[in-house]
Design an enzyme around this catalytic site. Structure first.
Site, PDB file in Angstrom:
ATOM      1  N   GLY A  76       0.840  -1.190   0.000  1.00 31.17           N
ATOM      2  CA  GLY A  76       0.000   0.000   0.000  1.00 31.17           C
ATOM      3  C   GLY A  76       0.874   1.239   0.000  1.00 31.17           C
ATOM      4  O   GLY A  76       2.014   1.207   0.482  1.00 31.17           O
ATOM      5  N   CYS A 107       6.060   0.036   7.270  1.00 24.86           N
ATOM      6  CA  CYS A 107       5.668   1.187   6.457  1.00 24.86           C
ATOM      7  C   CYS A 107       6.886   1.609   5.631  1.00 24.86           C
ATOM      8  O   CYS A 107       7.996   1.650   6.160  1.00 24.86           O
ATOM      9  CB  CYS A 107       5.227   2.328   7.377  1.00 24.86           C
ATOM     10  N   LEU A 108       6.658   1.902   4.351  1.00 23.80           N
ATOM     11  CA  LEU A 108       7.770   2.300   3.485  1.00 23.80           C
ATOM     12  C   LEU A 108       8.419   3.593   3.957  1.00 23.80           C
ATOM     13  O   LEU A 108       9.573   3.860   3.639  1.00 23.80           O
ATOM     14  CB  LEU A 108       7.291   2.442   2.037  1.00 23.80           C
ATOM     15  N   HIS A 128      -4.245   1.513   7.819  1.00 28.08           N
ATOM     16  CA  HIS A 128      -2.875   2.023   7.858  1.00 28.08           C
ATOM     17  C   HIS A 128      -2.692   3.129   6.810  1.00 28.08           C
ATOM     18  O   HIS A 128      -2.166   4.208   7.115  1.00 28.08           O
ATOM     19  CB  HIS A 128      -1.904   0.859   7.610  1.00 28.08           C
ATOM     20  N   HIS A 175      -2.396   7.707   6.955  1.00 26.79           N
ATOM     21  CA  HIS A 175      -1.442   8.633   6.315  1.00 26.79           C
ATOM     22  C   HIS A 175      -2.137   9.910   5.848  1.00 26.79           C
ATOM     23  O   HIS A 175      -1.544  10.986   5.858  1.00 26.79           O
ATOM     24  CB  HIS A 175      -0.767   7.971   5.113  1.00 26.79           C
TER      25      HIS A 175
HETATM   26 NI    NI Z   1       2.654   3.456   5.790  1.00 28.64          NI
END
Ligand code: NI
Length: 187
Positions: free
Chosen positions: A45, A98-99, A140, A144
């Site tokens: 995602g 998370c990236l 999630h 953001h």
């Molecule tokens: Ni994330």
């Protein structure tokens, strides 16, 4: 185009994102770039703030999680202006990454039953009840858009324990396998 991913500490990740309007210029290309960026960095995602844009746009392809979580199989979705209604169910604790937080993974409590309302790429309205790990990914990513990250949900003790790793990301001393944009240096 593979876009750099903005990392923890960058102010763009802490802003509330603006709703998207139909006919926004360059949207099709932006969505394609977001998918490419997500696949290249092996995420499931990606939310627009993570590529430096404060707009309410999320791309998800949960397929890689399909082996462990059948509800994720074949679920590829573009979410424009998504809204989440939390349905009943006890919170479940599972590991998230998370990236924008490379090298970190923490258990996060979330209710895994939601009703999701969103617009697709064509601005067609959808509503669906979603559960399990797919509901977790959606929550999630939608966090953001509110300027939140998963570490905001962990206990103060856990956060204290990962403090050094967090400051390594902020100061650009962390290893990242994909193109990244670090927080601007404080003067
Ligand atoms: Ni994330």
């Amino acid at each position: 185009m593979n876009l750099p991913i903005y990392l923890y500490g960058h102010p763009v990740l802490r802003k509330i994102s603006e709703p998207l309007e139909a006919g926004t210029e360059g949207l099709t290309g932006l969505i394609a770039d977001m998918y490419e960026t997500m696949y290249r960095s092996e995420g499931v995602g990606l939310a627009a703030p993570q590529i430096g844009r404060n707009i309410r746009l999320v791309v998800i392809d949960a397929s890689p999680m399909g082996d462990s979580f059948p509800e994720c199989e074949g679920r590829k979705m573009t979410l424009i202006n998504p809204e989440i209604e939390i349905l009943d169910g006890d919170p479940v604790s599972r590991a998230e990454g998370c990236l924008s937080l490379p090298g970190l993974s923490e258990n996060v409590n979330r209710t895994e039953y939601i009703r999701l309302t969103w617009l697709d790429e064509e601005f067609k309205l959808h509503t669906e009840e979603i559960s399990g790990f797919l509901a977790r990914i959606v929550q999630h990513e939608c966090d953001h858009l509110e300027g939140m990250m998963y570490i905001d949900h962990i206990s103060p003790i856990r956060k204290q324990l990962i403090r050094a790793k967090l400051s390594a990301i902020v100061s650009g001393r962390t290893r990242c396998d994909y193109p990244a944009k670090y927080a601007p240096r404080k003067k």
